[in-house]
Design a protein around this motif. Structure first.
Motif, PDB file in Angstrom:
ATOM      1  N   ASP A 158     -66.504   0.806 -10.863  1.00 24.69           N
ATOM      2  CA  ASP A 158     -66.594   0.437 -12.280  1.00 24.69           C
ATOM      3  C   ASP A 158     -65.595  -0.648 -12.684  1.00 24.69           C
ATOM      4  OD1 ASP A 158     -68.788   1.887 -12.968  1.00 24.69           O
ATOM      5  OD2 ASP A 158     -67.683   3.620 -13.752  1.00 24.69           O
ATOM      6  N   PRO A 159     -64.305  -0.559 -12.326  1.00 33.32           N
ATOM      7  CA  PRO A 159     -63.387  -1.640 -12.712  1.00 33.32           C
ATOM      8  C   PRO A 159     -63.776  -2.990 -12.112  1.00 33.32           C
ATOM      9  CG  PRO A 159     -62.153   0.296 -12.011  1.00 33.32           C
ATOM     10  CD  PRO A 159     -63.585   0.560 -11.717  1.00 33.32           C
ATOM     11  N   ILE A 160     -64.336  -2.959 -10.899  1.00 32.39           N
ATOM     12  CA  ILE A 160     -64.759  -4.223 -10.281  1.00 32.39           C
ATOM     13  C   ILE A 160     -65.898  -4.820 -11.081  1.00 32.39           C
ATOM     14  CG2 ILE A 160     -65.796  -5.232  -8.219  1.00 32.39           C
ATOM     15  CD1 ILE A 160     -64.269  -3.082  -6.597  1.00 32.39           C
ATOM     16  N   MET A 161     -66.837  -3.996 -11.500  1.00 31.36           N
ATOM     17  CA  MET A 161     -67.957  -4.488 -12.307  1.00 31.36           C
ATOM     18  C   MET A 161     -67.472  -5.036 -13.646  1.00 31.36           C
ATOM     19  SD  MET A 161     -70.574  -4.411 -10.602  1.00 31.36           S
ATOM     20  CE  MET A 161     -71.104  -3.771  -9.061  1.00 31.36           C
ATOM     21  N   ASP A 162     -66.487  -4.341 -14.248  1.00 31.20           N
ATOM     22  CA  ASP A 162     -65.916  -4.844 -15.495  1.00 31.20           C
ATOM     23  C   ASP A 162     -65.260  -6.197 -15.269  1.00 31.20           C
ATOM     24  OD1 ASP A 162     -66.768  -2.582 -16.802  1.00 31.20           O
ATOM     25  OD2 ASP A 162     -64.818  -1.558 -16.692  1.00 31.20           O
ATOM     26  N   SER A 163     -64.552  -6.341 -14.155  1.00 30.37           N
ATOM     27  CA  SER A 163     -63.906  -7.614 -13.841  1.00 30.37           C
ATOM     28  C   SER A 163     -64.936  -8.717 -13.639  1.00 30.37           C
ATOM     29  CB  SER A 163     -63.044  -7.492 -12.585  1.00 30.37           C
ATOM     30  OG  SER A 163     -61.995  -6.585 -12.795  1.00 30.37           O
ATOM     31  N   VAL A 164     -66.019  -8.395 -12.952  1.00 31.23           N
ATOM     32  CA  VAL A 164     -67.078  -9.386 -12.736  1.00 31.23           C
ATOM     33  C   VAL A 164     -67.687  -9.804 -14.072  1.00 31.23           C
ATOM     34  CG1 VAL A 164     -69.387  -9.715 -11.757  1.00 31.23           C
ATOM     35  CG2 VAL A 164     -67.586  -8.685 -10.383  1.00 31.23           C
TER      36      VAL A 164
END
Length: 169
Positions: free
Chosen positions: A75-81
């Motif tokens: 989830d944090p990676i998707m938010d960063s993307v």
């Protein structure tokens, strides 16, 4: 004599009836025994399957928990993307606006330069308004050299990168 014959006939008929009834009851008993045996086998099979189903459900629960944990990590990676996409979109829009502004300034400066050259070539006395425009063009060109513009663009890029790094932290 008819009565004793009738009674004997009734006794024989009753004996035949009892014989066939016993035979039918024995068949029913054998069938019920087979049904009972089949039910016991089914019960054993259900017990075995129950254990296996419980084991499968436990395994599925473990897999589900593992997948949920991995999704939470992603989830944090998707938010960063998503944030990166928004920043790149804004950066693209800003670069587009800057390029349009630079092109407009370049076009205006070229028009003013051509006008100034036309006035100087033709030795035509410019009107006061044209003279002020030519003078302002010359003043702007004296202040804003090409190196000054490049420095300003590079400084803007540095500021944007710094803001991005602060935002990420």
């Amino acid at each position: 004599m008819i009565i004793s014959l009738s009674v004997a006939l009734i006794a024989v008929a009753f004996a035949v009836l009892v014989f066939f009834l016993i035979k039918t009851l024995n068949s029913a008993k054998a069938s019920l025994d087979k049904v009972s045996q089949t039910l016991q086998e089914v019960q054993k099979t259900v017990d075995e399957l129950t254990y296996e189903v419980k084991a499968t459900v436990r395994h599925a629960n473990k897999i589900t928990a593992d997948v949920q944990g991995k999704i939470e990590k992603i989830d944090p990676i998707m938010d960063s993307v998503q944030n990166l996409g928004e920043v790149l979109s804004e950066l693209t829009m800003t670069v587009k606006q800057v390029s349009v502004t630079v092109i407009e300034r370049f076009r205006k400066n070229r028009e003013l330069k051509e006008k100034a050259e036309l006035v100087s070539v033709n030795n035509v006395k410019a009107t006061p308004a044209e003279e002020r425009t030519v003078n302002s063009y010359n003043a702007v060109n004296a202040v804003n050299s090409k190196k000054g513009r490049l420095d300003a663009v590079l400084k803007g890029v540095d500021v944007a990168a710094g803001l991005w790094q602060r935002y990420r932290k």
